[in-house]
Enzyme design. Structure first.
Site, PDB file in Angstrom:
ATOM      1  N   ASP A   1       0.857  -1.193   0.000  1.00 48.91           N
ATOM      2  CA  ASP A   1       0.000   0.000   0.000  1.00 48.91           C
ATOM      3  C   ASP A   1       0.895   1.246   0.000  1.00 48.91           C
ATOM      4  O   ASP A   1       1.724   1.421   0.900  1.00 48.91           O
ATOM      5  CB  ASP A   1      -0.901  -0.020   1.240  1.00 48.91           C
ATOM      6  CG  ASP A   1      -1.959   1.065   1.206  1.00 48.91           C
ATOM      7  OD1 ASP A   1      -3.139   0.748   1.438  1.00 48.91           O
ATOM      8  OD2 ASP A   1      -1.616   2.241   0.963  1.00 48.91           O
TER       9      ASP A   1
ATOM     10  N   ASP B   1      -3.872   2.291  -5.176  1.00 51.53           N
ATOM     11  CA  ASP B   1      -2.559   2.233  -4.522  1.00 51.53           C
ATOM     12  C   ASP B   1      -2.311   0.974  -3.700  1.00 51.53           C
ATOM     13  O   ASP B   1      -1.368   0.923  -2.935  1.00 51.53           O
ATOM     14  CB  ASP B   1      -2.314   3.503  -3.689  1.00 51.53           C
ATOM     15  CG  ASP B   1      -2.872   3.412  -2.296  1.00 51.53           C
ATOM     16  OD1 ASP B   1      -3.905   2.735  -2.112  1.00 51.53           O
ATOM     17  OD2 ASP B   1      -2.280   4.000  -1.378  1.00 51.53           O
ATOM     18  N   GLU B   2      -3.132  -0.055  -3.878  1.00 51.73           N
ATOM     19  CA  GLU B   2      -2.841  -1.297  -3.150  1.00 51.73           C
ATOM     20  C   GLU B   2      -2.951  -2.533  -4.015  1.00 51.73           C
ATOM     21  O   GLU B   2      -3.749  -2.580  -4.942  1.00 51.73           O
ATOM     22  CB  GLU B   2      -3.738  -1.576  -1.943  1.00 51.73           C
ATOM     23  CG  GLU B   2      -4.707  -0.658  -1.504  1.00 51.73           C
ATOM     24  CD  GLU B   2      -5.805  -1.272  -0.645  1.00 51.73           C
ATOM     25  OE1 GLU B   2      -5.612  -2.234   0.098  1.00 51.73           O
ATOM     26  OE2 GLU B   2      -6.900  -0.723  -0.760  1.00 51.73           O
TER      27      GLU B   2
HETATM   28  P1  TTP Z   1      -5.230   5.184   1.023  1.00 46.26           P
HETATM   29  O1  TTP Z   1      -4.230   4.115   0.739  1.00 46.26           O
HETATM   30  O2  TTP Z   1      -6.386   4.845   1.884  1.00 46.26           O
HETATM   31  O3  TTP Z   1      -4.512   6.424   1.708  1.00 46.26           O
HETATM   32  P2  TTP Z   1      -3.088   7.054   1.449  1.00 46.26           P
HETATM   33  O4  TTP Z   1      -2.296   6.253   0.480  1.00 46.26           O
HETATM   34  O5  TTP Z   1      -3.265   8.478   1.079  1.00 46.26           O
HETATM   35  O6  TTP Z   1      -2.424   7.022   2.879  1.00 46.26           O
HETATM   36  P3  TTP Z   1      -1.792   5.771   3.660  1.00 46.26           P
HETATM   37  O7  TTP Z   1      -0.344   6.079   3.792  1.00 46.26           O
HETATM   38  O8  TTP Z   1      -2.490   5.751   4.980  1.00 46.26           O
HETATM   39  O9  TTP Z   1      -2.058   4.547   2.835  1.00 46.26           O
HETATM   40  O10 TTP Z   1      -5.799   5.766  -0.332  1.00 46.26           O
HETATM   41  C1  TTP Z   1      -5.030   5.885  -1.524  1.00 46.26           C
HETATM   42  C2  TTP Z   1      -5.400   7.151  -2.256  1.00 46.26           C
HETATM   43  O11 TTP Z   1      -6.793   7.147  -2.580  1.00 46.26           O
HETATM   44  C3  TTP Z   1      -5.156   8.412  -1.472  1.00 46.26           C
HETATM   45  O12 TTP Z   1      -3.834   8.905  -1.601  1.00 46.26           O
HETATM   46  C4  TTP Z   1      -6.180   9.361  -2.034  1.00 46.26           C
HETATM   47  C5  TTP Z   1      -7.330   8.473  -2.469  1.00 46.26           C
HETATM   48  N1  TTP Z   1      -8.427   8.522  -1.473  1.00 46.26           N
HETATM   49  C6  TTP Z   1      -9.454   9.449  -1.681  1.00 46.26           C
HETATM   50  O13 TTP Z   1      -9.473  10.173  -2.683  1.00 46.26           O
HETATM   51  N2  TTP Z   1     -10.429   9.528  -0.735  1.00 46.26           N
HETATM   52  C7  TTP Z   1     -10.437   8.763   0.400  1.00 46.26           C
HETATM   53  O14 TTP Z   1     -11.345   8.898   1.241  1.00 46.26           O
HETATM   54  C8  TTP Z   1      -9.363   7.825   0.594  1.00 46.26           C
HETATM   55  C9  TTP Z   1      -9.302   6.976   1.835  1.00 46.26           C
HETATM   56  C10 TTP Z   1      -8.386   7.745  -0.358  1.00 46.26           C
HETATM   57 MG    MG Z   2      -2.118   4.158   0.669  1.00 50.04          MG
END
Ligand code: TTP
Ligand code: MG
Length: 362
Positions: A9, A107-108
């Site tokens: 992730d 992103d995962e």
């Molecule tokens: P996530 O992997 O949930 O968050 P992140 O990568 O920003 O942070 P983390 O380090 O905790 O993993 O989500 C991936 C992307 O998806 C994030 O960068 C932006 C988008 N996203 C949104 O647009 N709205 C949301 O509510 C979430 C959770 C994510």
């Molecule tokens: Mg992320």
């Protein structure tokens, strides 16, 4: 034989791409999302970097509240094209580390490296190499969790963010999970937390102390799933595509109901890309495209359109989806869920039409 599953992730993904492209932002709080309009803006935070999280900011928070907590932050509009490009590069790298690869969001992704690795040391070395590869080729960091099930790998990737690797060997699983809050379990959100807490369950350890029949008695089907997850009995495979289906569909619920057209399109694009990644690999073509949309209050509609022949072209699908979405432009309600279904499937048909892109991807 042990299963070795990785969950990868990216760290504060959208913000990480912005930091990479604008080094002058490094060390400052960066917030991606709606325009805060000096605290009067509507809409939400998409994500923010770890610097901004120190002020209590997080995804899906109203942008006005974010501004209140962090008025000196750098607020940026999302640049989805850049994020898609970065995501694609990352996913290509991740995919190259194993034959069994499943991207689950922008992103995962999960990887099954059971055939490549003989023990957890080798898994750790592979994870280090993968992280290094992404850092040097794409310029952003990723966190990786490794375990013998998908769900524990996912809990592990979240454990040591940002830029961490967490390995949970089977004999350490209980100690690793014991003191974690139940919201670390995928599928237990704020609402379920309240419900579980009411029954005296706060940590994963509290669940580990219960028998399966007790969990079923307390929480029904959900309790059964959760019990299996924390006890390491999640047998789901890392799967790219299951054959023999009449249709393939994916949907996504927004963290918060939204009328942000760009966000809706980007989610649809994400779903569309995800579906196509699998379809291209499996050489599946389709004729009918459907859009599912659910508004606040659970009012749900589906709209479909069929092509004259089977195709495999994600750009055409996106075009149709946007066309179908536009039929709802006069609805003055916020959107809760969206989904795409492709049906009338056919494997490697006699008459096909592929774009250059899908041809190259195949
Ligand atoms: P996530 O992997 O949930 O968050 P992140 O990568 O920003 O942070 P983390 O380090 O905790 O993993 O989500 C991936 C992307 O998806 C994030 O960068 C932006 C988008 N996203 C949104 O647009 N709205 C949301 O509510 C979430 C959770 C994510
Ligand atoms: Mg992320």
């Amino acid at each position: 034989m042990n299963r070795f599953i990785l969950h990868c992730d990216l760290d504060c993904f959208f913000a990480a791409v912005e930091e990479r492209d604008n080094p002058e932002y490094i060390g400052k709080p960066i917030i991606i999302g709606a325009d805060p309009k000096e605290g009067k803006g509507r809409g939400v935070v998409s994500t923010c970097n770890y610097e901004a999280r120190k002020f209590g900011l997080h995804s899906a928070m109203p942008i006005s509240l974010a501004y209140k907590r962090c008025p000196h932050g750098i607020y940026l509009h999302p640049n989805f094209e850049n994020y898609q490009t970065a995501s694609k590069k990352v996913m290509e790298i991740v995919n190259s580390y194993s034959d069994k690869f499943q991207q689950v969001s922008i992103d995962e992704a999960y990887l099954d490296v059971s055939e490549k690795c003989n023990n957890f040391e080798e898994v750790n070395a592979l994870a280090e190499k993968l992280k290094y590869d992404i850092q040097t080729k794409v310029g952003i960091t990723i966190s990786i969790g490794c375990a013998t099930t998908k769900s524990i790998a996912k809990i592990a990737s979240d454990y040591n963010k940002p830029n961490g690797i967490t390995i949970v060997e089977p004999n350490q699983t209980k100690a690793f999970l014991n003191n974690l809050d139940i919201t670390r379990i995928p599928g237990i959100g704020k609402k379920s937390k309240v419900y579980y807490n009411k029954k005296g369950i706060k940590t994963i350890g509290d669940i580990l102390n219960l028998t399966l029949p007790k969990m079923v008695q307390l929480f029904g089907k959900n309790g059964e799933w959760v019990w299996n997850v924390v006890n390491g009995f999640d047998t789901r495979e890392v799967e790219e595509f299951q054959g023999d289906r009449k249709s393939i569909s994916k949907e996504r619920t927004f963290y918060e109901d939204t009328d942000d057209f760009q966000l809706i399109i980007s989610k649809l694009e994400e779903i569309n890309n995800r579906i196509h990644k699998n379809l291209i690999k499996s050489k599946i073509y389709y004729k009918t495209v459907s859009l599912k949309i659910r508004f606040e209050g659970f009012i749900t509609y589906t709209r479909s359109k069929s092509f004259t022949h089977h195709i495999q072209d994600k750009n055409q699908v996106l075009k149709v989806i946007i066309e179908l979405l536009n039929q709802f432009s006069s609805m003055e309600k916020k959107v809760r869920l969206i989904g795409i279904r492709l049906s009338n499937l056919e494997k490697a048909p006699s008459v096909t039409q592929t774009t250059l892109l899908s041809y190259l991807e195949a």
